[in-house]
Design a protein around this motif. Structure first.
Motif, mmCIF file in Angstrom:
data_model
loop_
_atom_site.group_PDB
_atom_site.id
_atom_site.type_symbol
_atom_site.label_atom_id
_atom_site.label_comp_id
_atom_site.label_asym_id
_atom_site.label_seq_id
_atom_site.Cartn_x
_atom_site.Cartn_y
_atom_site.Cartn_z
ATOM 1 N N LEU A 6 2.312 7.121 -6.401
ATOM 2 C CA LEU A 6 1.246 8.018 -6.852
ATOM 3 C C LEU A 6 1.461 9.438 -6.344
ATOM 4 C CD1 LEU A 6 -1.343 8.542 -8.348
ATOM 5 C CD2 LEU A 6 -2.627 7.634 -6.395
ATOM 6 N N SER A 7 1.935 9.584 -5.113
ATOM 7 C CA SER A 7 2.238 10.924 -4.592
ATOM 8 C C SER A 7 3.294 11.608 -5.453
ATOM 9 C CB SER A 7 2.727 10.834 -3.138
ATOM 10 O OG SER A 7 1.707 10.441 -2.265
ATOM 11 N N ASN A 8 4.331 10.874 -5.824
ATOM 12 C CA ASN A 8 5.372 11.434 -6.689
ATOM 13 C C ASN A 8 4.800 11.810 -8.053
ATOM 14 O OD1 ASN A 8 7.677 11.325 -4.962
ATOM 15 N ND2 ASN A 8 7.787 9.117 -5.258
ATOM 16 N N ALA A 9 3.912 10.962 -8.569
ATOM 17 C CA ALA A 9 3.303 11.249 -9.868
ATOM 18 C C ALA A 9 2.428 12.502 -9.803
ATOM 19 C CB ALA A 9 2.481 10.052 -10.329
ATOM 20 N N LEU A 10 1.635 12.621 -8.753
ATOM 21 C CA LEU A 10 0.772 13.790 -8.608
ATOM 22 C C LEU A 10 1.601 15.065 -8.455
ATOM 23 C CD1 LEU A 10 -1.958 12.319 -6.211
ATOM 24 C CD2 LEU A 10 -2.215 12.850 -8.646
ATOM 25 N N LEU A 24 0.830 -1.201 0.000
ATOM 26 C CA LEU A 24 0.000 0.000 0.000
ATOM 27 C C LEU A 24 0.864 1.249 0.000
ATOM 28 C CD1 LEU A 24 -2.807 1.354 0.228
ATOM 29 C CD2 LEU A 24 -2.640 1.079 2.713
ATOM 30 N N MET A 25 1.902 1.291 0.832
ATOM 31 C CA MET A 25 2.757 2.473 0.886
ATOM 32 C C MET A 25 3.603 2.598 -0.373
ATOM 33 S SD MET A 25 5.266 3.926 3.894
ATOM 34 C CE MET A 25 6.662 2.813 3.624
ATOM 35 N N ASP A 26 4.071 1.476 -0.906
ATOM 36 C CA ASP A 26 4.851 1.509 -2.142
ATOM 37 C C ASP A 26 4.045 2.187 -3.259
ATOM 38 O OD1 ASP A 26 7.184 -0.089 -3.895
ATOM 39 O OD2 ASP A 26 5.265 0.080 -4.939
ATOM 40 N N GLN A 27 2.800 1.755 -3.423
ATOM 41 C CA GLN A 27 1.963 2.314 -4.476
ATOM 42 C C GLN A 27 1.550 3.755 -4.185
ATOM 43 O OE1 GLN A 27 1.081 0.497 -7.493
ATOM 44 N NE2 GLN A 27 2.882 -0.485 -6.608
ATOM 45 N N PHE A 50 -8.537 -1.745 -4.547
ATOM 46 C CA PHE A 50 -7.273 -1.432 -3.881
ATOM 47 C C PHE A 50 -6.733 -0.080 -4.323
ATOM 48 C CE2 PHE A 50 -2.534 -1.885 -3.871
ATOM 49 C CZ PHE A 50 -2.367 -1.778 -2.493
ATOM 50 N N GLU A 51 -6.837 0.226 -5.618
ATOM 51 C CA GLU A 51 -6.308 1.502 -6.120
ATOM 52 C C GLU A 51 -7.001 2.704 -5.486
ATOM 53 O OE1 GLU A 51 -5.425 -1.644 -9.124
ATOM 54 O OE2 GLU A 51 -7.214 -1.042 -7.986
ATOM 55 N N THR A 52 -8.226 2.515 -5.030
ATOM 56 C CA THR A 52 -8.933 3.612 -4.363
ATOM 57 C C THR A 52 -8.287 3.913 -3.014
ATOM 58 O OG1 THR A 52 -10.936 2.780 -5.414
ATOM 59 C CG2 THR A 52 -11.215 4.463 -3.724
ATOM 60 N N ALA A 53 -7.972 2.872 -2.262
ATOM 61 C CA ALA A 53 -7.271 3.062 -0.990
ATOM 62 C C ALA A 53 -5.913 3.708 -1.223
ATOM 63 C CB ALA A 53 -7.111 1.717 -0.277
ATOM 64 N N VAL A 54 -5.220 3.280 -2.266
ATOM 65 C CA VAL A 54 -3.933 3.882 -2.625
ATOM 66 C C VAL A 54 -4.104 5.370 -2.900
ATOM 67 C CG1 VAL A 54 -2.121 3.950 -4.392
ATOM 68 C CG2 VAL A 54 -2.923 1.745 -3.524
ATOM 69 N N ALA A 55 -5.145 5.720 -3.639
ATOM 70 C CA ALA A 55 -5.369 7.119 -4.010
ATOM 71 C C ALA A 55 -5.567 8.006 -2.785
ATOM 72 C CB ALA A 55 -6.575 7.226 -4.941
ATOM 73 N N TYR A 56 -6.384 7.551 -1.841
ATOM 74 C CA TYR A 56 -6.604 8.347 -0.637
ATOM 75 C C TYR A 56 -5.307 8.529 0.147
ATOM 76 C CZ TYR A 56 -11.661 8.347 -1.203
ATOM 77 O OH TYR A 56 -12.930 8.557 -1.680
ATOM 78 N N MET A 57 -4.555 7.454 0.317
ATOM 79 C CA MET A 57 -3.309 7.555 1.075
ATOM 80 C C MET A 57 -2.318 8.479 0.378
ATOM 81 S SD MET A 57 -3.745 5.738 3.837
ATOM 82 C CE MET A 57 -5.363 6.518 3.752
ATOM 83 N N ALA A 58 -2.243 8.397 -0.948
ATOM 84 C CA ALA A 58 -1.303 9.223 -1.700
ATOM 85 C C ALA A 58 -1.641 10.701 -1.598
ATOM 86 C CB ALA A 58 -1.292 8.786 -3.164
ATOM 87 N N LEU A 97 -3.609 12.247 0.674
ATOM 88 C CA LEU A 97 -3.597 12.753 2.042
ATOM 89 C C LEU A 97 -2.185 12.923 2.575
ATOM 90 C CD1 LEU A 97 -6.580 10.673 3.466
ATOM 91 C CD2 LEU A 97 -6.558 13.119 2.940
ATOM 92 N N GLN A 98 -1.277 12.003 2.247
ATOM 93 C CA GLN A 98 0.057 12.110 2.822
ATOM 94 C C GLN A 98 0.851 13.286 2.251
ATOM 95 O OE1 GLN A 98 2.692 8.794 2.190
ATOM 96 N NE2 GLN A 98 2.564 8.859 -0.041
ATOM 97 N N MET A 99 0.464 13.767 1.071
ATOM 98 C CA MET A 99 1.183 14.905 0.496
ATOM 99 C C MET A 99 0.550 16.245 0.880
ATOM 100 S SD MET A 99 0.162 14.307 -3.540
ATOM 101 C CE MET A 99 1.309 15.537 -4.125
ATOM 102 N N GLY A 100 -0.491 16.203 1.727
ATOM 103 C CA GLY A 100 -1.111 17.435 2.190
ATOM 104 C C GLY A 100 -2.103 18.019 1.215
ATOM 105 N N ALA A 101 -2.416 17.290 0.140
ATOM 106 C CA ALA A 101 -3.457 17.724 -0.791
ATOM 107 C C ALA A 101 -4.820 17.317 -0.232
ATOM 108 C CB ALA A 101 -3.216 17.115 -2.171
ATOM 109 N N VAL A 102 -5.885 17.682 -0.942
ATOM 110 C CA VAL A 102 -7.243 17.426 -0.470
ATOM 111 C C VAL A 102 -7.897 16.383 -1.374
ATOM 112 C CG1 VAL A 102 -9.515 18.424 -0.037
ATOM 113 C CG2 VAL A 102 -7.450 19.742 0.485
#
Length: 268
Positions: A79-83, A72-75, A102-110, A112-117
């Protein structure tokens, strides 16, 4: 005898402790808090829990697939880097138009962790409902799957600030291929420090007529949701003898695009 009878008929002491509990209650909210950190990073960064299951993906005709916290963190990092490469910065809105996968959970984590909304949008919305929310929120990027692409086509043209669309299970077209984009990004990401009051999730009311209203939810909101989740699930496997460990598995049909499925199911 009279004295004894008088004592027997006296009212029992009140056991209503509401005022006492209410008077001394307070949330323990730290200065810095991030939903992705407590939902993903703290587990993925520990060798003892990185291989634990985070999400079990089930689909008709397929064997259940267990996705680990490390995966989950790898993906999410990719995605955070891509965004970030696509221009997403802290506070920017990213639309997530995905079903339960699964990609939906990845999207939320990516996001949120970068401080975006993160802005959840139901895949059941029609083109007009999607267009209003994408335009009103000034979303910069949208993530969807192949089933929603046709609905987004008209909306994209009416949303000048929506610069990019990433498609999961991409089948061709002008939009970006989610898998290909992630494969090009590194699996390491250094998340910024976010405050508990920083915005995290923008959820619009579900009406498809009139003008839906958006509610901006801060990072700290998850702390309040945790109590309701644990109590409603009969303590979710926790007990007085095991207050920090649980082997419970949670399943819900609730769409993750709504607070009931996101804030009261997936994230807790």
């Amino acid at each position: 005898m009279r004295s004894s009878q008088a004592r027997d008929k006296s009212p029992a002491p009140s056991r209503d402790l509401y005022d006492s509990l209410h008077g001394r209650f307070g949330w323990q909210v730290p200065l810095h808090f991030n939903i992705a950190d407590v939902c993903m990073r703290r587990w993925a960064e520990r060798p003892a829990s990185a291989s634990n299951t985070a999400v079990i993906a089930c689909a008709p005709g397929h064997e259940p697939r267990h996705h680990r916290y490390g995966e989950l963190m790898d993906q999410a990092n990719r995605l955070s880097n891509a965004l970030a490469a696509l221009g997403v910065q802290r506070g920017d809105r990213v639309a997530i138009v995905l079903p339960q996968r699964f990609e939906t959970a990845v999207a939320y984590m990516a996001v949120l962790q970068m401080g975006a909304v993160a802005m959840p949008l139901s895949t059941l919305f029609g083109p007009e409902a999607l267009e209003f929310r994408l335009h009103d929120s000034e979303a910069k990027v949208a993530l969807c799957d192949a089933n929603v692409v046709s609905k987004l086509d008209d909306a994209v043209g009416a949303c000048p600030l929506l610069h990019h669309v990433l498609v999961v299970e991409h089948t061709g077209g002008a939009y970006l291929d989610y898998a290909r984009v992630l494969a090009q990004e590194p699996a390491e990401f250094a998340p910024p420090t976010t405050h508990a009051d920083d915005p995290a999730i923008l959820i619009y009311t579900s009406g498809t007529t009139g003008q839906p209203k958006g509610a901006l939810i801060p990072q700290r909101a998850l702390i309040g949701n945790l109590t309701g989740f644990v109590c409603s699930q009969n303590w979710f496997g926790f007990s007085a003898t095991s207050p920090t460990e649980s082997t419970a598995v949670f399943w819900s049909p609730a769409d993750w695009a709504w607070t009931g499925g996101l804030m009261d199911a997936l994230l807790p």
